[in-house]
Scaffold this active site. Structure first.
Site, PDB file in Angstrom:
ATOM      1  N   CYS A   1      -8.921   5.637  -0.131  1.00 30.18           N
ATOM      2  CA  CYS A   1      -7.599   5.084   0.137  1.00 30.18           C
ATOM      3  C   CYS A   1      -7.400   3.694  -0.448  1.00 30.18           C
ATOM      4  O   CYS A   1      -6.328   3.392  -0.976  1.00 30.18           O
ATOM      5  CB  CYS A   1      -7.348   5.080   1.641  1.00 30.18           C
TER       6      CYS A   1
ATOM      7  N   HIS B   1      -7.626   2.869   7.166  1.00 30.38           N
ATOM      8  CA  HIS B   1      -6.882   3.444   6.058  1.00 30.38           C
ATOM      9  C   HIS B   1      -6.095   2.337   5.374  1.00 30.38           C
ATOM     10  O   HIS B   1      -5.847   1.283   5.965  1.00 30.38           O
ATOM     11  CB  HIS B   1      -5.937   4.528   6.589  1.00 30.38           C
TER      12      HIS B   1
ATOM     13  N   ASP C   1       2.135   6.665   0.946  1.00 28.25           N
ATOM     14  CA  ASP C   1       0.682   6.790   1.062  1.00 28.25           C
ATOM     15  C   ASP C   1       0.155   7.523  -0.163  1.00 28.25           C
ATOM     16  O   ASP C   1       0.177   8.754  -0.217  1.00 28.25           O
ATOM     17  CB  ASP C   1       0.310   7.534   2.346  1.00 28.25           C
TER      18      ASP C   1
END
Lengths: 650, 315
Positions: free
Chosen positions: A407, A451, A467
């Site tokens: 991420c 994250h 995202d």
């Protein structure tokens, strides 16, 4: 007293050594290994020498050892004051105390000190496991104290010496819980609160791609969230912590802006939830999506990052209202340029790619975002927790060479691309996902759920969450970190064990809420169920005193109760005597039952037959058999119960 | 310091009997109950209390609930240990006292017989500067050595029964003052002349039939029928008679108080005591004449004890 100077017998010495060793063992997690190992060794050696060779520690050894200990602690910590160095010094002193423990007095002092040090272990870890471990650690000191009393009987196995202490603690538990509930808490610390510099894992206020890896394999709980209504679906569980604006080519950093009001937000509905956050030693309080309010002791910053006034040193509970559908900062105004900042001389290929998108799509920001996501989705990128290392131009390497990362890489690369294309963008770190504990009805978010994602500012929509990891690896969002990287996690995070751990977490949560979270605030509302809204300190103190007195009275009632077996036959006769005495026929001292009952029969002629019968029954039970049969006994008891003298008619 | 404390305690006992609760002598059996058991923390207990306070303050200061809970637990356990200390003594019964014999200046052996309904561990008894530790498992006998100085009746001293069981934090104690006296015999003089035998001593040297069977012999007229060995005679054509050995007739000593006029009272007693001891050691028969009583001829430990007792209680 002569007893204080008497030498320790073998069993007492064993127990004292065990008490010291247990205390040290509970401190080893936070003591440096070079200190704890020699201390444990010293205890073992001393125990062996005394047991087998009856060697006393020579005097000349004690002082140098003490000096060595103090020097070592100062060398490591810088001084001897404060929580960590103080504990290290105390642990060392305890071990050295065993070297000179020869008499009962020494042992008592040492055991008292060990009790103190046991409690100090809880300054470092207050979890249920640690507390139970310390409670069990109390058993050897109690057993040692018990063994110092004289007149011990037959030797028993070592563990059986620990049992009476456990019984004592179990007996003491009710009073302890009462005292725990009622001891008035301090409204402010008497002296500086714990200043712990120990680094806890958790989110940091800066982010370097690949910096999360430690976090992503740490599955200790980070926070637990309970919702007023049903929990949001998995792909909406984004917990915002830091909003990172500044990029220097290597790391993203968060810039705290204290004196500006939070950015305006337009939101319709709020979701209420309660977070209990494990200690992080940081100020930031993660919130679900867009926080609308700030809890007491915390404030919302410019970027709607929630910051506590003090670092979170212990478990912190806060209740929040957040919006999941919102428009954040619809007008960017003069801040526009800030979100486009990029360091000069880094990642030229990435910047070129972003600029080329701007040229291709013109003013269509949406299309640029889609292009970037499409690049991640179709460009041969893969999600892995152990990506190849990146060079100086990290984003160039990632986007055009390695094509693998997690991420942080995706969020970072995406944000750089957006800024290169002229779209205000920023990196957001926090937690995503979590495990819904259906039994406990709360969401458990672990550190491994950390994250990073991005926010881009689109005209008319404000800041929009994007995202990029989801484009590459949607499972990361829908299933969580553990499912995203199968085979890369340690064995203990797998399958059924994981579910066991999730259930165990309920217990921990109960402990955190019930015990660690029992603060002055909750203590004040302790008596709410009884109609007292606010319990102040004096009420608590008097309640505490009253309950101590009550507990002591209960204890006294227990100790005063003599457990001599009551003779049922005699008890029956005594009842009869009481009944007769009310009618004026009291038994004289030294008067036998036959004489007494005959006299009673004479005095109460109306009852003569019944009294004679009672007398025969009694004499038969008392003298005719060695052990009265239960039927006869019951008959006597019934006859005595039914016997009534009635009114005396004069 | 210690002496001053001791004096203070003495003063308090004298002036404040209600407060110090010193027990008047009382008859056996003595059963300890809550009205006569006192409890105070020991020095270690006080130190431990301070330690608990420090831990409590620390836990509150750092708002460390786990530490607070465990401090409360330890404190409650300490409080419970006070009750256990009380329970160690409560219901303990001193059933009886057996006193041995001792001459003045030597310790007298006393056996205290304790009984209790359940096990009592680590009970201690202070007596005459020494402390004995014992456990009562149903019943227990405790042997004390009581120092003596002079002959005569010696009232038992006050005994302190105490315990710091189980953790040494609290001391429970009770005073025992049994209403019982023990007799201390006079101390015999170390050396001196043998007793003067009275003038009619030879007359007393009648042959005495012995105790030991020496032989069997034929019956002669005049033999007592009870000396006939019937079983042996049945296998023999004549009657056989048991012949006892006739020991050397030995002088019976009459130990007379009045014969020792030249000595003062205690010296007389000491000499009589020595003669009694010698007579007993030689297995003689002896009698004792005292100013107000006469103990007839006899021998054996009981006789000796009676004579010594009579000497001990002489005014």
């Amino acid at each position: 007293m002569t007893t204080a100077a008497t030498a320790l017998d073998t069993r007492s010495f064993d127990l004292v050594a065990l008490a010291f060793a247990a205390t040290l063992a509970l401190h080893t997690p936070h003591l440096p290994w070079w200190l704890s190992a020699p201390l444990v060794l010293a205890i073992g050696l001393r125990w062996r020498l005394r047991r087998q060779h009856h060697v006393r520690t020579p005097m000349w050894m004690k002082l140098p050892l003490l000096a060595l200990l103090v020097l070592a602690v100062i060398a490591h910590y810088g001084n001897v004051f404060g929580q960590a160095p103080g504990t290290a010094l105390a642990a060392g002193l305890l071990a050295l105390k065993l070297l000179e423990t020869e008499t009962v007095r020494d042992a008592r002092v040492g055991v008292g000190f060990a009790c103190f040090l046991l409690m100090a272990a809880l300054l470092f870890d207050q979890s249920l496991v640690a507390t139970v471990a310390v409670a069990l650690g109390l058993l050897p000191p109690l057993a040692a104290l018990r063994s110092l009393e004289p007149g011990r009987r037959a030797p028993v196995a070592l563990w059986r010496d620990l049992v009476p202490g456990a019984t004592l603690l179990a007996t003491a538990l009710p009073l302890a819980v009462l005292a725990f509930l009622l001891v008035p808490r301090l409204s402010s610390p008497l002296w500086g609160a714990a200043n712990n510099t120990e680094q806890r894992s958790g989110l940091a206020d800066s982010m370097t791609p690949a910096g999360f890896t430690q976090l992503l394999i740490d599955d200790s709980p980070a926070l637990r969230v309970s919702f007023d209504g049903p929990p949001p679906p998995p792909d909406r569980r984004y917990f915002r912590a830091y909003v990172m604006s500044r990029y220097d080519g290597i790391s993203w950093t968060y810039r705290d802006v204290v004196n500006q009001p939070p950015a305006p937000v337009e939101a319709v509905a709020g979701l209420r939830y309660r977070i209990s956050l494990e200690p992080t030693r940081q100020h930031v309080l993660p919130t679900l999506d867009m926080p609308l309010t700030a809890p007491p002791g915390a404030s919302l910053r410019r970027d709607r990052v929630l910051m506590a006034d003090k670092p979170v040193d212990k478990l912190r509970d806060y209740t929040m209202t957040s919006a999941t559908a919102y428009r954040l900062e619809p007008q960017l105004g003069r801040h526009h340029a800030r979100w486009l900042q990029l360091p000069a001389g880094f990642n030229p290929r990435t910047l070129a790619l972003g600029q080329s998108w701007r040229e291709r799509y013109g003013n269509d920001d949406d299309a640029i975002v889609r292009a970037a996501l499409a690049l991640f989705h179709d460009g041969g990128f893969s999600y892995t927790l152990s990506p190849a290392p990146l060079g100086r131009d990290a984003m160039d390497d990632f986007l055009f060479v390695t094509h693998e990362g997690f991420c942080e890489h995706y969020a970072s690369a995406f944000t750089v691309l957006m800024r290169a294309a002229g779209i205000p963008a920023r990196v957001v770190t926090g937690y995503q996902g979590g495990y819904w504990n259906a039994m406990g009805r709360y969401l458990l978010v672990r550190n491994s759920d950390a994250h990073a994602w991005s926010e881009v500012w689109l005209a008319g929509r404000g800041w929009v969450r994007v995202d990029p990891t989801a484009a590459v690896h949607p499972q990361r969002i829908s299933l969580g970190a553990a499912a995203a990287a199968p085979g890369q996690l340690p064995w203990y995070e797998d399958g059924w064990l994981q579910s066991l751990r999730n259930h165990w977490d309920i217990v921990n949560r109960w402990w955190n809420i019930g015990v660690n979270g029992f603060n002055a605030l909750r203590q004040r509302s302790l008596l709410k169920p009884f109609g007292v809204d606010e319990t102040d300190t004096s009420t608590l103190a008097s309640l505490l005193a009253a309950s101590c007195v009550l507990a002591m009275l209960a204890g006294l009632a227990w100790v005063w109760r003599r457990r001599e077996p009551e003779d049922a036959v005699r008890a029956a006769l005594r009842l009869l005597e009481r009944k007769l005495a009310r009618r004026g026929v009291a038994r004289r001292p030294g008067e036998g039952p036959r004489d007494y009952l005959s006299r009673a029969a004479d005095a109460l002629p109306a009852q003569r037959d019944r009294l004679t019968e009672l007398m025969h029954r009694y004499l038969e039970l008392r003298y005719a058999q060695a052990k009265p049969t239960p039927e006869l006994l019951r008959a006597l008891q019934r006859a005595v119960r039914d016997f009534s003298v009635g009114r005396v008619v004069k | 310091m210690r002496a001053a404390l001791h004096r203070l305690a003495r003063y308090a006992e004298r002036r404040l009997p209600a407060l110090t609760r010193l027990r008047q002598p009382e008859p056996l059996p003595i059963e300890l109950n809550r009205r006569r058991i006192y409890i105070l923390p020991t020095a270690f207990g006080l130190g431990f209390g301070v330690l608990l306070l420090v831990m409590l303050t620390g836990a509150l200061n750092y708002t460390n609930n786990a530490a607070l809970l465990l401090t409360c637990l330890l404190g409650a356990a300490a409080a419970a240990s006070m009750l256990l200390a009380f329970r160690t003594l409560d219901g303990l019964r001193l059933r009886g006292i057996r006193a041995g014999h001792a001459i003045a200046g030597e310790p007298l052996e006393l056996v205290l017989d304790f009984a209790a309904s359940r096990l009592r561990e680590a009970v201690r008894l202070d007596c005459a500067g020494e402390t004995l530790a014992f456990a009562v498992d149903g019943a227990a006998e405790l042997t004390l050595r009581l120092p003596t100085t002079r002959r005569g009746w010696l009232a038992l001293p006050r005994l302190r029964l105490w315990s710091t069981w189980p953790l040494g934090l609290f001391r429970a104690w009770s005073w025992l003052h049994p209403q019982q006296s023990v007799l201390v015999w006079p101390r015999p003089e170390p050396a001196g002349p043998p007793p003067l035998l009275p003038a009619d001593a030879q007359e007393r040297l009648r042959p005495q039939p012995g105790e030991e069977l020496a032989a069997l012999r034929d019956y002669r007229r005049g033999d007592a029928p009870r000396h006939i060995a019937w079983k042996a005679s049945a296998r023999h054509h004549d009657l056989l008679v048991k012949d006892f050995d006739r020991p050397e007739p030995r002088a019976t000593w009459l130990l007379d108080w009045h014969a020792l006029r030249s000595l003062d009272r205690e010296a007389r007693i000491a000499r009589l005591a020595r003669w009694l001891g010698e007579a007993e050691a030689q297995g003689r028969r002896y009698s004792l004449q005292l100013p107000s009583e006469r103990i007839d001829t006899g021998s054996g430990p009981a006789h000796y004890a009676r004579c010594m007792g009579a000497l001990a209680v002489l005014p």
